[in-house]
Design a protein around this motif. Structure first.
Motif, short mmCIF file in Angstrom:
data_model
loop_
_atom_site.label_atom_id
_atom_site.label_comp_id
_atom_site.label_asym_id
_atom_site.label_seq_id
_atom_site.Cartn_x
_atom_site.Cartn_y
_atom_site.Cartn_z
N LYS A 111 0.84 -1.20 0.00
CA LYS A 111 0.00 0.00 0.00
C LYS A 111 0.88 1.25 0.00
CE LYS A 111 -2.39 0.65 3.81
NZ LYS A 111 -2.11 1.90 4.55
N ASP B 84 -8.38 -0.97 0.19
CA ASP B 84 -9.36 0.12 0.09
C ASP B 84 -8.66 1.47 -0.05
OD1 ASP B 84 -11.39 -1.69 0.36
OD2 ASP B 84 -11.99 -1.09 2.38
N ARG C 42 -7.58 -7.26 1.26
CA ARG C 42 -8.91 -7.78 0.94
C ARG C 42 -9.02 -9.30 1.05
NH1 ARG C 42 -12.39 -4.38 -2.57
NH2 ARG C 42 -11.62 -2.25 -2.33
N ASP D 48 -4.33 -3.97 -3.59
CA ASP D 48 -5.78 -4.06 -3.79
C ASP D 48 -6.53 -3.53 -2.56
OD1 ASP D 48 -5.49 -6.02 -1.87
OD2 ASP D 48 -6.45 -7.62 -3.02
N GLN E 292 -7.02 6.07 -6.03
CA GLN E 292 -7.22 6.01 -7.47
C GLN E 292 -8.51 6.73 -7.90
OE1 GLN E 292 -6.64 1.59 -7.63
NE2 GLN E 292 -5.48 2.06 -9.49
N GLU E 293 -9.58 6.49 -7.13
CA GLU E 293 -10.86 7.11 -7.46
C GLU E 293 -10.77 8.64 -7.37
OE1 GLU E 293 -13.55 5.25 -4.77
OE2 GLU E 293 -13.47 3.31 -5.80
N THR F 191 -5.85 2.27 -1.42
CA THR F 191 -5.36 2.51 -2.77
C THR F 191 -6.52 2.75 -3.73
OG1 THR F 191 -3.33 1.26 -2.36
CG2 THR F 191 -3.98 1.54 -4.66
N HIS F 192 -7.61 2.01 -3.56
CA HIS F 192 -8.79 2.24 -4.40
C HIS F 192 -9.34 3.65 -4.20
CE1 HIS F 192 -9.49 -1.69 -6.26
NE2 HIS F 192 -9.07 -2.23 -5.13
N HIS F 193 -9.40 4.11 -2.94
CA HIS F 193 -9.87 5.47 -2.67
C HIS F 193 -8.96 6.51 -3.35
CE1 HIS F 193 -13.17 4.67 -0.05
NE2 HIS F 193 -12.46 4.09 0.88
#
Length: 409
Positions: free
Chosen positions: A22, A47, A392, A45, A53-54, A49-51
């Protein structure tokens, strides 16, 4: 989702692949925005990193980054440099109670336009991006390294680069060095000597691909599992390398104290329980790797040995007050434990209470750190889905090594 954990038999010899770090992923995603010719493989993968990227890909003037502290800090600095962009950064209730004033003040010193939407010193933030022309800034060295890394990541995009003076004692140096090494991989001129970090401006980089190493913080739970297992137990994990940029790779040395050896093979590590732990009291200054404190404290409790951990002042402002959370939950299990604002002190004990419900406080590391205790006694983890913040596949991987989890209805 609450889970009951039970391990009837540890399943030795399994091979598990853990997603990218991360810490590395989030740094590289910011750098990719500044240098689009950079390609990234094996991204985390999580959360967090997803936040991130978004928030980077959205055209909305608001971004909600949930519990992701790294994303809040890195994005605050990044959006402050984006001329003509107005962005409101917000998050969870806990995020709105995590201080960010030190970073905001440093960015304002560079000329940034940042306003507090609600409470002074805390998110949400309204950021109006502009060209930053100042090239020198000072910041305390004993704050979260993410503040310092946030400044380092935007530094090469500034017209005159940046000189950062770290005032006083410096903590979490490995994370500062990680950021420095990633800049070096992009052939950006950067150095860290004494109390000064200097980063030269660079407008473009050559096309290249960086493969993110798997997350060492995530592997800490497997070190704990092997430490709490029978002699001869083993697990293989990928993708890891001996010359890691991650500060938590100190796990290799630390867990020797608990009888665990680390064998580096091609892109993998083999963890093996080769002997009993070698001391009755474990002492460690974790100022350079505070994220593994929870794992180590639980390992020591599970082995029945005392521990004194120091250098933990940054744990007070994580997803929860991790020191108080550890004290509360280990006490429920029968531990004799005390904490200060920067240390933890656990006395040796031989008994662990069964079927105790462990609260997780919206903190992924609380859930994961306590899971290995299922090798000793049945245990319940409340709000177990919180692990997705960084890992995850965690509960699936626990099942692979024999720590079975069943949802409590």
């Amino acid at each position: 989702m609450d889970l009951k954990l039970k391990a009837e038999t540890f399943v030795s010899g399994k091979e598990i692949t853990i997603s990218g770090s991360k810490s590395e992923s989030n740094r590289l995603l910011i750098l990719q925005q500044l240098y689009p010719s950079l390609q990234i493989e094996n991204l985390s993968d999580s959360d967090d990193t997803h936040h991130l990227q978004e928030a980077l890909s959205s055209s909305s003037n608001a971004a909600d980054i949930g519990h992701a502290g790294t994303a809040m800090r890195f994005l605050t600095a990044f959006f402050a440099t984006q001329e003509g962009v107005i962005k409101v950064l917000q998050g969870s209730d806990r995020m709105h109670n995590r201080p960010i004033e030190i970073l905001v003040n440093a960015l304002r010193d560079l000329g940034a336009e940042i306003a507090y939407v609600e409470k002074e010193g805390y998110p949400p933030l309204k950021i109006t991006g502009k060209k930053l022309t100042q090239s020198k800034v000072s910041i305390n060295g004993n704050v979260s390294s993410q503040y310092i890394s946030a400044l380092m990541l935007i530094a090469p995009s500034l017209q005159n680069g940046l000189e950062i003076e770290l005032v006083g004692k410096i903590t979490s140096v490995p994370y500062i060095n990680m950021t420095l090494q990633l800049l070096h991989q992009l052939e950006i001129e950067a150095n860290f000597k004494g109390q000064i970090i200097k980063i030269a401006p660079k407008s473009t980089i050559k096309e290249q691909t960086i493969v993110v190493e798997s997350d060492w913080s995530s592997v800490s739970y497997f070190y704990s599992i092997i430490a709490l297992s029978e002699i001869g137990s083993s697990v293989k994990l990928s993708a890891y390398k001996k010359d890691s940029l991650q500060g938590d790779s100190c796990l290799e040395e630390i867990y020797k104290n608990f009888g665990v050896t680390t064998t580096f093979e091609e892109n993998t590590i083999l963890l093996t329980k080769e002997k009993k732990h070698n001391s009755e009291v474990f002492e460690q200054d974790l100022k350079n790797a505070p994220d593994i404190a929870q794992t180590i404290a639980v390992t020591c409790f599970g082995l029945g040995i005392a521990c004194d951990l120091s250098g933990l002042h940054t744990l007070k402002i994580k997803e929860t007050d991790r020191l108080e959370a550890l004290r509360e939950e280990l006490t429920k299990l029968g531990a004799d434990i005390s904490v200060t604002n920067e240390s933890l002190h656990l006395k040796s004990s031989s008994k662990i209470k069964k079927n105790i419900q462990i609260a997780t406080y919206n903190d992924h590391r609380m859930a994961m750190a306590f899971a290995p205790l299922a090798l000793k006694v049945p245990i319940e983890i409340l709000e177990a889905e919180v692990v997705t913040k960084s890992y995850r596949s965690f509960w699936e991987h626990m099942d692979v090594v024999g720590i079975k989890n069943e949802e409590i209805k």
